[in-house]
Motif scaffolding. Structure first.
Motif, PDB file in Angstrom:
ATOM      1  N   VAL A  27       0.836  -1.204   0.000  1.00  0.00           N
ATOM      2  CA  VAL A  27       0.000   0.000   0.000  1.00  0.00           C
ATOM      3  C   VAL A  27       0.870   1.254   0.000  1.00  0.00           C
ATOM      4  O   VAL A  27       0.615   2.205  -0.744  1.00  0.00           O
ATOM      5  CB  VAL A  27      -0.969  -0.014   1.206  1.00  0.00           C
ATOM      6  N   LEU A  31       0.987   4.068  -2.933  1.00  0.00           N
ATOM      7  CA  LEU A  31       0.734   5.484  -2.659  1.00  0.00           C
ATOM      8  C   LEU A  31       1.903   6.366  -3.090  1.00  0.00           C
ATOM      9  O   LEU A  31       1.699   7.470  -3.609  1.00  0.00           O
ATOM     10  CB  LEU A  31       0.435   5.683  -1.175  1.00  0.00           C
ATOM     11  N   VAL A  34       1.727   6.693  -6.901  1.00  0.00           N
ATOM     12  CA  VAL A  34       0.659   7.613  -7.305  1.00  0.00           C
ATOM     13  C   VAL A  34       1.065   9.050  -7.011  1.00  0.00           C
ATOM     14  O   VAL A  34       0.856   9.953  -7.830  1.00  0.00           O
ATOM     15  CB  VAL A  34      -0.659   7.248  -6.590  1.00  0.00           C
ATOM     16  N   PHE A  35       1.674   9.275  -5.864  1.00  0.00           N
ATOM     17  CA  PHE A  35       2.114  10.631  -5.502  1.00  0.00           C
ATOM     18  C   PHE A  35       3.147  11.160  -6.493  1.00  0.00           C
ATOM     19  O   PHE A  35       3.080  12.309  -6.922  1.00  0.00           O
ATOM     20  CB  PHE A  35       2.692  10.615  -4.087  1.00  0.00           C
TER      21      PHE A  35
END
Length: 52
Positions: A27, A31, A34-35
């Motif tokens: 996870v 993240l 994506v950031f």
């Protein structure tokens, strides 16, 4: 294979092998990815390099 099928298969793998400790690691990696992708098109990009 679509994303839903991949996610379902991954969850079945976690349940079968009892390796739930991998979930937070994946996870966080997702993240971060994506950031980074979202930060490439914004003025925040110079500050991202100081984080990593």
């Amino acid at each position: 294979m679509n994303v839903g099928g991949l996610l379902r298969e991954f969850l079945l793998f976690l349940r079968e092998r009892k390796v739930w400790w991998m979930t937070p690691i994946l996870v966080v990696l997702l993240l971060m990815a994506v950031f980074i992708v979202l930060a490439e098109t914004s003025p925040v990009l110079p500050f991202v390099y100081t984080l990593f």
